[in-house]
Write an enzyme that holds these catalytic residues in place. Structure first.
Site: not given
Ligand code: GDP
Ligand code: MN
Length: 397
Positions: A119, A207
Protein backbone atom coordinates in the site's frame (compact mmCIF):
# COMPACT_ATOMS: atom_id res chain seq x y z
CA UNK A 1 -11.81 16.71 -8.36
CA UNK A 2 -11.32 12.99 -8.95
CA UNK A 3 -10.34 11.15 -12.12
CA UNK A 4 -10.60 7.57 -13.34
CA UNK A 5 -7.96 4.92 -12.80
CA UNK A 6 -7.08 4.74 -16.52
CA UNK A 7 -6.56 8.52 -16.62
CA UNK A 8 -4.42 8.40 -13.48
CA UNK A 9 -2.32 5.62 -15.00
CA UNK A 10 -1.82 7.64 -18.19
CA UNK A 11 -0.47 10.46 -16.01
CA UNK A 12 1.79 8.05 -14.14
CA UNK A 13 3.05 6.66 -17.44
CA UNK A 14 3.80 10.16 -18.77
CA UNK A 15 5.99 10.74 -15.70
CA UNK A 16 7.80 7.44 -16.23
CA UNK A 17 6.20 5.48 -13.37
CA UNK A 18 5.77 1.71 -13.97
CA UNK A 19 2.23 0.79 -15.02
CA UNK A 20 0.84 -1.95 -17.25
CA UNK A 21 -0.24 -1.32 -20.81
CA UNK A 22 -3.99 -0.86 -21.09
CA UNK A 23 -6.89 0.48 -23.18
CA UNK A 24 -9.99 2.37 -22.04
CA UNK A 25 -13.25 1.17 -23.59
CA UNK A 26 -16.37 3.33 -23.79
CA UNK A 27 -18.57 1.11 -26.00
CA UNK A 28 -19.06 -2.65 -26.03
CA UNK A 29 -18.07 -2.97 -29.69
CA UNK A 30 -14.61 -1.51 -28.96
CA UNK A 31 -13.80 -4.16 -26.35
CA UNK A 32 -12.42 -6.89 -28.60
CA UNK A 33 -10.08 -4.60 -30.56
CA UNK A 34 -8.84 -3.06 -27.31
CA UNK A 35 -8.12 -6.44 -25.71
CA UNK A 36 -6.47 -7.64 -28.94
CA UNK A 37 -3.93 -4.81 -28.77
CA UNK A 38 -2.57 -6.21 -25.50
CA UNK A 39 -0.14 -9.12 -25.27
CA UNK A 40 -1.78 -11.49 -22.77
CA UNK A 41 -1.76 -14.28 -21.67
CA UNK A 42 -3.63 -12.57 -18.82
CA UNK A 43 -6.05 -9.65 -19.17
CA UNK A 44 -7.64 -7.61 -16.36
CA UNK A 45 -11.02 -6.03 -17.05
CA UNK A 46 -11.74 -3.14 -14.68
CA UNK A 47 -14.89 -1.08 -14.19
CA UNK A 48 -14.04 2.64 -14.15
CA UNK A 49 -15.98 4.52 -11.49
CA UNK A 50 -14.88 7.20 -9.04
CA UNK A 51 -14.89 4.78 -6.10
CA UNK A 52 -12.62 2.10 -4.71
CA UNK A 53 -13.37 -1.42 -3.54
CA UNK A 54 -14.40 -2.46 -7.07
CA UNK A 55 -12.82 -5.89 -6.81
CA UNK A 56 -14.94 -6.81 -3.80
CA UNK A 57 -18.00 -4.94 -5.08
CA UNK A 58 -20.97 -6.50 -6.85
CA UNK A 59 -23.31 -5.49 -9.62
CA UNK A 60 -26.94 -4.72 -8.87
CA UNK A 61 -27.98 -6.72 -11.93
CA UNK A 62 -25.57 -9.59 -11.14
CA UNK A 63 -26.34 -13.27 -11.57
CA UNK A 64 -25.62 -15.53 -8.61
CA UNK A 65 -21.91 -16.16 -8.13
CA UNK A 66 -20.88 -13.45 -10.58
CA UNK A 67 -17.63 -11.62 -9.96
CA UNK A 68 -17.16 -7.94 -9.04
CA UNK A 69 -15.78 -4.93 -10.91
CA UNK A 70 -12.23 -6.28 -11.45
CA UNK A 71 -12.08 -9.51 -13.47
CA UNK A 72 -9.28 -11.64 -14.83
CA UNK A 73 -9.55 -13.11 -18.33
CA UNK A 74 -7.44 -15.71 -20.16
CA UNK A 75 -8.20 -14.72 -23.76
CA UNK A 76 -9.10 -11.70 -25.89
CA UNK A 77 -12.61 -13.09 -26.33
CA UNK A 78 -13.11 -13.63 -22.62
CA UNK A 79 -11.83 -10.12 -21.82
CA UNK A 80 -14.20 -8.57 -24.38
CA UNK A 81 -17.06 -10.65 -23.00
CA UNK A 82 -16.44 -9.50 -19.40
CA UNK A 83 -16.18 -5.86 -20.54
CA UNK A 84 -19.52 -6.10 -22.33
CA UNK A 85 -21.16 -7.65 -19.28
CA UNK A 86 -20.06 -4.79 -17.02
CA UNK A 87 -20.81 -1.81 -19.28
CA UNK A 88 -24.00 0.04 -18.41
CA UNK A 89 -24.61 -1.88 -15.18
CA UNK A 90 -24.52 -0.51 -11.65
CA UNK A 91 -21.60 -1.41 -9.41
CA UNK A 92 -22.04 -1.23 -5.64
CA UNK A 93 -18.91 -1.07 -3.45
CA UNK A 94 -18.36 -0.03 0.17
CA UNK A 95 -17.41 3.41 -1.18
CA UNK A 96 -20.36 4.02 -3.53
CA UNK A 97 -23.14 3.71 -0.97
CA UNK A 98 -26.14 1.45 -1.60
CA UNK A 99 -27.19 3.32 -4.76
CA UNK A 100 -23.98 2.27 -6.53
CA UNK A 101 -22.53 3.84 -9.66
CA UNK A 102 -23.25 3.18 -13.28
CA UNK A 103 -20.28 1.81 -15.20
CA UNK A 104 -19.85 3.79 -18.42
CA UNK A 105 -16.16 3.06 -19.01
CA UNK A 106 -14.01 -0.05 -18.77
CA UNK A 107 -10.25 -0.35 -18.63
CA UNK A 108 -8.70 -3.47 -20.13
CA UNK A 109 -5.18 -4.00 -18.89
CA UNK A 110 -2.31 -6.40 -19.48
CA UNK A 111 -2.47 -8.73 -16.48
CA UNK A 112 0.43 -8.89 -14.02
CA UNK A 113 1.71 -11.84 -12.01
CA UNK A 114 1.71 -10.65 -8.41
CA UNK A 115 4.36 -11.60 -5.85
CA UNK A 116 3.35 -9.12 -3.11
CA UNK A 117 0.69 -6.43 -2.73
CA UNK A 118 1.76 -3.24 -0.91
CA UNK A 119 0.00 0.00 0.00
CA UNK A 120 1.21 3.50 -0.82
CA UNK A 121 -0.40 6.93 -0.63
CA UNK A 122 0.52 10.59 -0.69
CA UNK A 123 -1.80 13.15 0.80
CA UNK A 124 -1.97 16.66 2.14
CA UNK A 125 -1.76 16.21 5.88
CA UNK A 126 -3.77 18.95 7.54
CA UNK A 127 -2.16 18.38 10.94
CA UNK A 128 1.38 19.17 9.69
CA UNK A 129 0.36 21.28 6.65
CA UNK A 130 2.71 19.12 4.63
CA UNK A 131 2.60 16.35 2.08
CA UNK A 132 2.73 12.96 3.77
CA UNK A 133 3.68 9.52 2.56
CA UNK A 134 1.68 6.60 3.94
CA UNK A 135 2.78 3.04 3.24
CA UNK A 136 2.11 -0.46 4.46
CA UNK A 137 2.97 -4.05 3.70
CA UNK A 138 -0.77 -4.80 3.89
CA UNK A 139 -1.66 -3.81 0.33
CA UNK A 140 -4.73 -4.71 -1.68
CA UNK A 141 -6.89 -4.47 1.41
CA UNK A 142 -9.02 -1.83 2.98
CA UNK A 143 -6.42 0.49 4.56
CA UNK A 144 -8.98 1.80 7.09
CA UNK A 145 -9.24 -1.72 8.44
CA UNK A 146 -5.45 -2.06 8.66
CA UNK A 147 -5.29 1.29 10.47
CA UNK A 148 -7.97 0.10 12.86
CA UNK A 149 -6.69 -3.39 13.67
CA UNK A 150 -2.93 -3.28 13.06
CA UNK A 151 -1.84 0.36 13.05
CA UNK A 152 1.78 -0.71 13.64
CA UNK A 153 1.81 -2.01 10.06
CA UNK A 154 1.43 1.51 8.66
CA UNK A 155 4.35 3.91 8.25
CA UNK A 156 3.53 7.58 7.77
CA UNK A 157 5.77 10.63 7.67
CA UNK A 158 5.65 14.09 6.14
CA UNK A 159 8.11 15.81 3.83
CA UNK A 160 9.58 19.21 4.66
CA UNK A 161 8.56 21.47 1.76
CA UNK A 162 11.83 23.42 2.04
CA UNK A 163 13.93 20.40 1.10
CA UNK A 164 11.27 18.50 -0.81
CA UNK A 165 11.64 14.82 -1.51
CA UNK A 166 15.03 13.29 -0.67
CA UNK A 167 16.32 9.79 -1.50
CA UNK A 168 16.36 8.85 2.19
CA UNK A 169 12.56 9.23 2.20
CA UNK A 170 12.38 6.59 -0.49
CA UNK A 171 14.83 4.29 1.32
CA UNK A 172 12.81 4.59 4.49
CA UNK A 173 9.70 3.47 2.61
CA UNK A 174 11.58 0.68 0.80
CA UNK A 175 12.96 -0.80 4.03
CA UNK A 176 9.64 -0.61 5.83
CA UNK A 177 8.03 -2.45 2.90
CA UNK A 178 10.71 -5.15 3.08
CA UNK A 179 12.11 -4.41 -0.40
CA UNK A 180 15.51 -5.75 -1.41
CA UNK A 181 18.35 -4.92 -3.85
CA UNK A 182 17.13 -3.42 -7.14
CA UNK A 183 13.68 -2.88 -5.65
CA UNK A 184 15.10 -0.32 -3.21
CA UNK A 185 16.49 1.68 -6.14
CA UNK A 186 13.20 1.39 -8.01
CA UNK A 187 11.33 2.53 -4.91
CA UNK A 188 13.55 5.60 -4.37
CA UNK A 189 12.98 6.61 -7.99
CA UNK A 190 9.25 5.87 -7.98
CA UNK A 191 8.65 7.89 -4.79
CA UNK A 192 10.56 10.80 -6.35
CA UNK A 193 8.33 10.59 -9.42
CA UNK A 194 5.12 10.35 -7.40
CA UNK A 195 6.08 13.28 -5.18
CA UNK A 196 6.91 15.44 -8.22
CA UNK A 197 3.62 14.52 -9.91
CA UNK A 198 1.71 15.22 -6.70
CA UNK A 199 3.23 18.71 -6.30
CA UNK A 200 3.22 19.72 -9.97
CA UNK A 201 -0.44 18.81 -10.49
CA UNK A 202 -1.71 20.20 -7.15
CA UNK A 203 -3.06 16.90 -5.94
CA UNK A 204 -4.89 16.34 -2.68
CA UNK A 205 -4.54 12.59 -2.70
CA UNK A 206 -2.67 9.91 -4.62
CA UNK A 207 -3.26 6.30 -3.67
CA UNK A 208 -1.59 3.24 -5.18
CA UNK A 209 -3.32 0.19 -3.71
CA UNK A 210 -1.88 -2.19 -4.51
CA UNK A 211 1.66 -1.25 -5.39
CA UNK A 212 3.01 -4.66 -6.33
CA UNK A 213 6.21 -6.59 -6.64
CA UNK A 214 5.81 -8.64 -9.81
CA UNK A 215 6.96 -12.24 -10.26
CA UNK A 216 10.06 -10.76 -11.94
CA UNK A 217 10.78 -8.77 -8.77
CA UNK A 218 9.88 -5.32 -10.14
CA UNK A 219 7.69 -2.62 -8.62
CA UNK A 220 4.50 -1.68 -10.46
CA UNK A 221 1.48 0.54 -9.79
CA UNK A 222 -1.47 -1.83 -10.18
CA UNK A 223 -4.20 0.58 -9.13
CA UNK A 224 -4.23 4.39 -9.01
CA UNK A 225 -6.60 6.84 -7.42
CA UNK A 226 -6.02 10.59 -7.72
CA UNK A 227 -7.80 13.60 -6.28
CA UNK A 228 -6.94 17.17 -7.24
CA UNK A 229 -7.40 20.43 -5.36
CA UNK A 230 -10.49 22.00 -6.91
CA UNK A 231 -9.17 25.48 -6.15
CA UNK A 232 -6.07 24.85 -8.28
CA UNK A 233 -7.75 23.22 -11.28
CA UNK A 234 -7.68 26.54 -13.16
CA UNK A 235 -3.92 26.12 -13.40
CA UNK A 236 -4.16 22.70 -15.04
CA UNK A 237 -6.13 22.55 -18.28
CA UNK A 238 -4.88 19.00 -18.86
CA UNK A 239 -6.42 17.83 -15.56
CA UNK A 240 -9.64 19.85 -16.03
CA UNK A 241 -10.13 18.03 -19.35
CA UNK A 242 -10.26 14.71 -17.46
CA UNK A 243 -13.37 15.69 -15.53
CA UNK A 244 -16.19 13.15 -15.93
CA UNK A 245 -19.41 14.97 -15.09
CA UNK A 246 -21.43 11.74 -15.08
CA UNK A 247 -19.56 10.78 -11.90
CA UNK A 248 -20.71 13.87 -10.03
CA UNK A 249 -23.91 14.55 -8.10
CA UNK A 250 -26.15 16.34 -10.63
CA UNK A 251 -27.16 18.94 -8.04
CA UNK A 252 -23.56 19.64 -7.06
CA UNK A 253 -22.67 19.92 -10.74
CA UNK A 254 -25.44 22.48 -11.39
CA UNK A 255 -24.32 24.40 -8.29
CA UNK A 256 -20.71 24.52 -9.46
CA UNK A 257 -21.82 26.03 -12.79
CA UNK A 258 -23.40 28.92 -10.85
CA UNK A 259 -20.48 29.18 -8.45
CA UNK A 260 -22.60 28.15 -5.46
CA UNK A 261 -21.02 26.28 -2.56
CA UNK A 262 -23.36 23.30 -2.39
CA UNK A 263 -22.91 19.85 -0.90
CA UNK A 264 -25.71 17.28 -1.00
CA UNK A 265 -26.49 15.53 2.30
CA UNK A 266 -28.96 12.84 3.39
CA UNK A 267 -31.49 14.81 5.47
CA UNK A 268 -34.95 16.24 4.79
CA UNK A 269 -34.53 20.00 5.32
CA UNK A 270 -33.17 22.03 2.44
CA UNK A 271 -31.13 25.04 3.54
CA UNK A 272 -30.35 28.26 1.73
CA UNK A 273 -27.89 30.36 3.69
CA UNK A 274 -25.29 33.04 3.06
CA UNK A 275 -21.85 32.54 4.51
CA UNK A 276 -20.19 29.24 5.34
CA UNK A 277 -20.21 29.88 9.08
CA UNK A 278 -23.91 30.66 9.16
CA UNK A 279 -24.56 27.62 6.97
CA UNK A 280 -22.73 25.41 9.47
CA UNK A 281 -24.64 26.97 12.37
CA UNK A 282 -27.92 26.44 10.53
CA UNK A 283 -27.14 22.77 9.95
CA UNK A 284 -26.20 22.37 13.61
CA UNK A 285 -29.39 23.93 14.89
CA UNK A 286 -31.56 21.85 12.56
CA UNK A 287 -29.95 18.77 14.09
CA UNK A 288 -30.42 20.20 17.57
CA UNK A 289 -34.13 20.63 16.90
CA UNK A 290 -34.41 17.00 15.84
CA UNK A 291 -34.13 16.93 12.04
CA UNK A 292 -31.36 16.52 9.45
CA UNK A 293 -30.16 18.99 6.80
CA UNK A 294 -30.56 17.91 3.16
CA UNK A 295 -27.64 20.03 2.05
CA UNK A 296 -25.00 22.58 2.83
CA UNK A 297 -25.52 25.67 0.69
CA UNK A 298 -23.70 28.96 0.89
CA UNK A 299 -24.97 31.35 -1.79
CA UNK A 300 -22.04 33.64 -1.08
CA UNK A 301 -21.77 37.34 -0.44
CA UNK A 302 -22.53 38.91 -3.79
CA UNK A 303 -25.28 36.58 -4.98
CA UNK A 304 -27.56 37.89 -7.72
CA UNK A 305 -31.27 37.18 -8.09
CA UNK A 306 -30.41 34.62 -10.81
CA UNK A 307 -28.00 32.82 -8.50
CA UNK A 308 -30.54 32.66 -5.68
CA UNK A 309 -33.17 31.40 -8.13
CA UNK A 310 -30.81 28.64 -9.28
CA UNK A 311 -29.95 27.73 -5.69
CA UNK A 312 -33.64 27.41 -4.84
CA UNK A 313 -34.24 25.23 -7.89
CA UNK A 314 -31.38 22.93 -6.90
CA UNK A 315 -32.84 22.52 -3.40
CA UNK A 316 -36.36 21.78 -4.67
CA UNK A 317 -35.03 19.27 -7.24
CA UNK A 318 -33.94 17.05 -4.32
CA UNK A 319 -36.82 14.63 -3.71
CA UNK A 320 -35.70 14.05 -0.11
CA UNK A 321 -36.42 17.68 0.75
CA UNK A 322 -39.58 17.90 2.89
CA UNK A 323 -39.15 21.52 3.91
CA UNK A 324 -36.94 24.51 3.15
CA UNK A 325 -35.26 26.94 5.49
CA UNK A 326 -33.96 30.21 4.07
CA UNK A 327 -31.68 31.81 6.60
CA UNK A 328 -30.06 35.05 5.48
CA UNK A 329 -28.03 37.50 7.45
CA UNK A 330 -27.75 40.37 5.01
CA UNK A 331 -24.39 42.09 5.11
CA UNK A 332 -22.95 42.44 1.65
CA UNK A 333 -25.87 40.28 0.54
CA UNK A 334 -29.10 42.29 0.55
CA UNK A 335 -32.30 40.80 1.95
CA UNK A 336 -34.42 42.22 -0.88
CA UNK A 337 -32.28 40.42 -3.48
CA UNK A 338 -32.75 37.14 -1.63
CA UNK A 339 -36.50 37.75 -1.38
CA UNK A 340 -36.77 38.45 -5.10
CA UNK A 341 -34.75 35.36 -5.94
CA UNK A 342 -36.88 33.12 -3.74
CA UNK A 343 -40.09 34.45 -5.27
CA UNK A 344 -38.79 34.15 -8.83
CA UNK A 345 -37.77 30.56 -8.16
CA UNK A 346 -41.07 29.61 -6.56
CA UNK A 347 -42.95 31.13 -9.52
CA UNK A 348 -40.84 29.01 -11.85
CA UNK A 349 -40.78 25.68 -10.07
CA UNK A 350 -43.68 25.90 -7.61
CA UNK A 351 -43.57 25.14 -3.91
CA UNK A 352 -44.62 21.67 -2.76
CA UNK A 353 -43.14 21.83 0.75
CA UNK A 354 -43.26 24.24 3.72
CA UNK A 355 -40.91 27.21 3.50
CA UNK A 356 -39.55 29.13 6.49
CA UNK A 357 -37.74 32.40 5.82
CA UNK A 358 -35.61 34.22 8.32
CA UNK A 359 -34.14 37.50 7.10
CA UNK A 360 -31.97 39.88 9.06
CA UNK A 361 -29.64 42.72 8.17
CA UNK A 362 -29.31 44.99 5.14
CA UNK A 363 -32.67 45.96 3.57
CA UNK A 364 -34.50 43.54 5.85
CA UNK A 365 -37.74 45.54 5.79
CA UNK A 366 -37.83 45.65 1.98
CA UNK A 367 -37.11 41.93 1.92
CA UNK A 368 -39.94 41.12 4.30
CA UNK A 369 -42.30 43.38 2.39
CA UNK A 370 -41.50 41.66 -0.91
CA UNK A 371 -42.21 38.27 0.65
CA UNK A 372 -45.39 39.45 2.41
CA UNK A 373 -46.79 40.99 -0.80
CA UNK A 374 -45.93 37.98 -2.93
CA UNK A 375 -48.93 35.93 -1.87
CA UNK A 376 -46.62 33.01 -1.17
CA UNK A 377 -47.34 30.66 1.70
CA UNK A 378 -44.22 31.51 3.68
CA UNK A 379 -43.70 30.99 7.39
CA UNK A 380 -41.82 33.99 8.76
CA UNK A 381 -39.27 33.58 11.57
CA UNK A 382 -37.46 36.11 13.71
CA UNK A 383 -34.25 34.41 14.71
CA UNK A 384 -32.19 31.31 14.05
CA UNK A 385 -33.64 29.20 16.83
CA UNK A 386 -37.22 30.21 15.98
CA UNK A 387 -36.62 29.46 12.30
CA UNK A 388 -35.20 26.00 12.95
CA UNK A 389 -38.02 25.13 15.33
CA UNK A 390 -40.65 26.24 12.83
CA UNK A 391 -39.27 24.28 9.88
CA UNK A 392 -38.74 21.13 11.93
CA UNK A 393 -42.29 21.41 13.27
CA UNK A 394 -43.69 22.00 9.77
CA UNK A 395 -41.91 18.91 8.46
CA UNK A 396 -42.32 16.54 11.42
CA UNK A 397 -45.70 17.83 12.61
P1 GDP B 1 -10.14 -1.93 -6.31
O1 GDP B 1 -10.79 -3.17 -5.81
O2 GDP B 1 -11.15 -0.92 -6.78
O3 GDP B 1 -9.19 -1.34 -5.33
O4 GDP B 1 -9.32 -2.35 -7.65
P2 GDP B 1 -7.80 -2.82 -7.82
O5 GDP B 1 -7.29 -2.26 -9.08
O6 GDP B 1 -6.99 -2.55 -6.61
O7 GDP B 1 -7.93 -4.39 -8.01
C1 GDP B 1 -8.41 -5.23 -6.98
C2 GDP B 1 -7.57 -6.48 -6.88
O8 GDP B 1 -7.59 -7.20 -8.11
C3 GDP B 1 -6.10 -6.23 -6.60
O9 GDP B 1 -5.85 -6.05 -5.24
C4 GDP B 1 -5.47 -7.50 -7.15
O10 GDP B 1 -5.50 -8.52 -6.16
C5 GDP B 1 -6.39 -7.88 -8.30
N1 GDP B 1 -5.73 -7.49 -9.57
C6 GDP B 1 -5.79 -6.29 -10.18
N2 GDP B 1 -5.00 -6.27 -11.27
C7 GDP B 1 -4.43 -7.49 -11.35
C8 GDP B 1 -3.48 -8.10 -12.25
O11 GDP B 1 -2.96 -7.51 -13.22
N3 GDP B 1 -3.13 -9.40 -12.00
C9 GDP B 1 -3.64 -10.10 -10.94
N4 GDP B 1 -3.24 -11.36 -10.76
N5 GDP B 1 -4.52 -9.56 -10.07
C10 GDP B 1 -4.90 -8.26 -10.28
MN1 MN C 1 -7.24 -0.86 -5.29
Amino acid sequence: MNIHEYQAKALLRSYGAPVSDGRPVMRAEEAKTAAGELDGPLWVVKAQIHAGGRGKGSFKEADAGEKGGVRLARSVEEAAEEAKKMLGRTLVTHQTGPAGKQVNRIYIEDGSEIETELYLALLVDRATSRVSFVCSTEGGMDIEEVADKTPEKILSFSVDPATGYQPYHGRRIAFSLGLKGQQVKQCVKLMDTLYRLFIEKDMEMLEINPLIVTDKGDLKCLDAKMGFDGNAIYRHDDIAALRDETEEDSKELAASKYDLNYIALDGEIGCMVNGAGLAMATMDIIKLKGAEPANFLDVGGGATKEKVTEAFKIITSDENVKGILVNIFGGIMRCDVIAEGVIAAVKEVGLQVPLVVRLEGTNVDQGKEIINNSGLDVIAADNLSDAAEKIVKAVKG
